[in-house]
Design an enzyme around this catalytic site. Structure first.
Site, PDB file in Angstrom:
ATOM      1  N   HIS A   1       1.896   5.750 -11.679  1.00 22.54           N
ATOM      2  CA  HIS A   1       1.651   4.243 -11.415  1.00 22.54           C
ATOM      3  C   HIS A   1       0.473   3.448 -11.132  1.00 22.54           C
ATOM      4  CE1 HIS A   1       2.890   1.270  -8.204  1.00 22.54           C
ATOM      5  NE2 HIS A   1       3.964   2.066  -8.492  1.00 22.54           N
TER       6      HIS A   1
ATOM      7  N   ASP B   1       0.685  12.532  -6.063  1.00 22.64           N
ATOM      8  CA  ASP B   1       1.749  10.538  -5.452  1.00 22.64           C
ATOM      9  C   ASP B   1       3.539  11.429  -5.083  1.00 22.64           C
ATOM     10  OD1 ASP B   1       3.682   8.865  -5.230  1.00 22.64           O
ATOM     11  OD2 ASP B   1       2.092   7.870  -6.601  1.00 22.64           O
TER      12      ASP B   1
ATOM     13  N   GLN C   1       8.478   9.316  -5.460  1.00 18.24           N
ATOM     14  CA  GLN C   1       9.681   9.128  -5.979  1.00 18.24           C
ATOM     15  C   GLN C   1      10.333  10.735  -5.928  1.00 18.24           C
ATOM     16  OE1 GLN C   1      11.607   6.807  -6.526  1.00 18.24           O
ATOM     17  NE2 GLN C   1      10.071   5.216  -7.497  1.00 18.24           N
TER      18      GLN C   1
ATOM     19  N   LYS D   1      10.961   4.164   0.283  1.00 17.33           N
ATOM     20  CA  LYS D   1      11.194   4.789  -0.925  1.00 17.33           C
ATOM     21  C   LYS D   1      12.438   5.940  -0.714  1.00 17.33           C
ATOM     22  CE  LYS D   1       8.550   2.691  -4.088  1.00 17.33           C
ATOM     23  NZ  LYS D   1       7.534   3.176  -5.273  1.00 17.33           N
TER      24      LYS D   1
ATOM     25  N   CYS E   1       4.957  -1.205 -13.062  1.00 13.77           N
ATOM     26  CA  CYS E   1       3.687  -0.253 -12.560  1.00 13.77           C
ATOM     27  C   CYS E   1       2.999   0.872 -13.291  1.00 13.77           C
ATOM     28  CB  CYS E   1       3.694   0.069 -11.155  1.00 13.77           C
ATOM     29  SG  CYS E   1       3.720  -1.659 -10.027  1.00 13.77           S
TER      30      CYS E   1
HETATM   31  C1  LIG Z   1       6.817   3.040  -5.347  1.00 18.47           C
HETATM   32  C2  LIG Z   1       5.888   3.693  -5.953  1.00 18.47           C
HETATM   33  C3  LIG Z   1       4.300   3.931  -5.635  1.00 18.47           C
HETATM   34  C4  LIG Z   1       3.583   2.700  -4.396  1.00 18.47           C
HETATM   35  O1  LIG Z   1       4.442   2.633  -3.800  1.00 18.47           O
HETATM   36  P1  LIG Z   1       3.976   1.563  -2.239  1.00 18.47           P
HETATM   37  O2  LIG Z   1       5.166   1.637  -1.588  1.00 18.47           O
HETATM   38  O3  LIG Z   1       4.149   0.318  -3.483  1.00 18.47           O
HETATM   39  O4  LIG Z   1       2.882   1.343  -1.765  1.00 18.47           O
HETATM   40  C5  LIG Z   1       3.528   4.420  -5.963  1.00 18.47           C
HETATM   41  N1  LIG Z   1       3.426   5.752  -6.981  1.00 18.47           N
HETATM   42  C6  LIG Z   1       4.798   6.128  -7.249  1.00 18.47           C
HETATM   43  C7  LIG Z   1       5.375   7.321  -7.660  1.00 18.47           C
HETATM   44  C8  LIG Z   1       5.961   5.069  -6.453  1.00 18.47           C
HETATM   45  O5  LIG Z   1       6.396   4.955  -7.420  1.00 18.47           O
END
Ligand SMILES: *Cc1c(COP(=O)(O)O)cnc(C)c1O
Length: 423
Positions: free
Chosen positions: A140, A217, A220, A243, A381
């Site tokens: 992302h 990260d 998800q 999320k 993104c």
């Molecule tokens: C949504 C997302 C982000 C960013 O999260 P924010 O809530 O916009 O800070 C980063 N990495 C992944 C894989 C995402 O799905």
């Protein structure tokens, strides 16, 4: 059509079975009663932001009506109760990801801020020109751009671990990128665009063997999988509340205690200091050192409620339900003529990205909306990933614990209509 109403799975401990009744679960989410253009809402955009159960909405409302005040500063009763609730939320998040200590849970605005925090403190302090960071092609933008900002400032080197055409993370190719100069590996646990679950245990082990730290990260991953900081032995882990069925404006950066202790502050201000004089200030221990200013108090309490909600449902029961949705959706969507699923990794979370021959992803999204179906269309993104796959955009149906097999049928039926319109 498949029967979908309930499903039995082993719970997280595998000791006894728990039943997952999706229709009862749906009653927990007030927004799912909405109609869109006269049709029942079919919400397939949880990877962008998941809807919130009443347990989360109520926890926030009750906090505001009964215990709200600023935290950590007051001697009065409300301030102490608000502080207790805020710190109790931190403990809930610790338990949710099985961190060793609540001091390893830093409340941030979301994954984006969590990653920027690591870049601006840990990496800025410990990396210098020529040191290497490894990302992957799945990332992302929020796990790419912070490192590019640091690259411009410090002359670090960014390497990118490749994927194959199905979206699988290529472990041997990643291992070949590791070098004595590798200081940090920053990769996603689950791809938001394709659903790929990356082999995080092997990535962490290989990185540690090479002497590098690992940031995952987890945006998800946390809504779909049980994650365990101690079992993973990961150094940093970032995720967003919205999320995982919690509020916006709050998220978590997990960091190992011994690493956090070596890191300078992120922002300066109230809450994060021990003493301040015009000559010099001293800072609190982590996590408070990294939480300058008044935090998102009510949102943290809401996130704690979201963690409780997922835990009570049973992480394994949720995973089993979503894997059944993924299997059925993959089968229905790939059976449609002219439709192609993008991302067929061996291990996936319940995310189905697809393209339709001759139809722009945005047109798919617009026509599906007329049927009350919310999907995302675009680059998600993840522009470098789209470029790697030779695509400008995909349509993406992302499933949450409240989705049903009927939702999948509604999607497939509406896609047939899209096909007919453009035939
Ligand atoms: C949504 C997302 C982000 C960013 O999260 P924010 O809530 O916009 O800070 C980063 N990495 C992944 C894989 C995402 O799905």
């Amino acid at each position: 059509m498949l029967a979908s109403t309930s499903r039995t799975a082993m719970n997280d401990e595998g000791r006894h079975s728990v039943s997952f009744d999706v229709h009862r679960v749906r009653d927990d989410f007030p927004i799912l009663k909405r109609r869109i253009r006269g049709r029942p809402l079919v919400y397939l955009d949880s990877a962008a932001s998941a809807q919130k159960p009443k347990a989360v909405l109520d926890a926030m409302q009750v906090a505001q009506e009964t215990i709200y005040a600023n935290v950590h500063r007051g001697v009065h009763t409300l301030s102490q109760e608000a502080t207790d609730a805020f710190e109790a939320a931190r403990e809930k998040l610790r338990a949710f990801i099985n961190a060793a200590s609540a001091d390893e849970i830093i409340f941030v605005r979301g994954a984006t801020e969590g990653i920027n925090l690591v870049a601006a403190t840990y990496a800025r302090k410990f990396l210098s020109a020529g040191d290497e960071i490894i990302l992957s092609e799945l990332e992302h933008h929020s796990n790419i751009v912070p490192w590019q900002l640091l690259q411009a400032e410090k002359g670090i080197v960014i390497k990118v671990a490749p994927i194959d055409d199905d979206g699988n993370f290529l472990l041997p190719a990643f291992e070949r990128l590791l070098s004595p100069r590798t200081r940090l590996v920053a990769v996603t646990h689950v791809s938001n665009a394709l659903g790929t679950v990356t082999p995080v245990r092997a990535i962490i082990e290989a990185a540690h063997r090479a002497g590098a730290k690992v940031l995952l990260d987890g945006c998800q991953a946390v809504p779909h999988l049980a994650v365990d900081m101690q079992a993973l032995d990961v150094d940093f882990y970032a995720f967003s509340g919205h999320k995982m069925y919690g509020p916006t404006g709050i998220g978590v950066l997990y960091g190992k205690k011994e690493l956090l202790a070596t890191m300078p502050p992120y922002q300066g201000g109230g809450e994060m200091i021990s003493t301040v004089t015009f000559a010099k200030s001293t800072f609190k221990e982590p996590p408070h050192r990294f939480e300058a200013g008044t935090p998102a108090i009510v949102e943290a309490i809401g996130l704690g409620a979201a963690a409780d909600y997922l835990t009570a449902l049973g992480r394994e029961a949720v995973r089993a339900h979503e894997q059944a949705l993924l299997a059925y959706a993959s089968q229905r969507v790939s059976a449609l003529p002219g439709l192609q699923i993008v991302g067929r990794a061996a291990e996936k979370a319940a995310i189905v990205s697809f393209v339709m021959e001759g139809v722009h992803a945005h047109d798919i999204g617009t026509i599906l909306d007329r049927a009350g179906i919310a999907v995302r269309a675009g680059h998600h993104c993840a522009q470098p990933l789209m470029e790697r796959l030779g695509l400008a955009a995909t349509a993406r149906a992302s499933f949450g614990l409240y989705n049903t097999m009927e939702d999948v049928d509604a999607l497939a039926d509406a896609l047939k209509i899209v096909r007919e319109i453009f035939a």
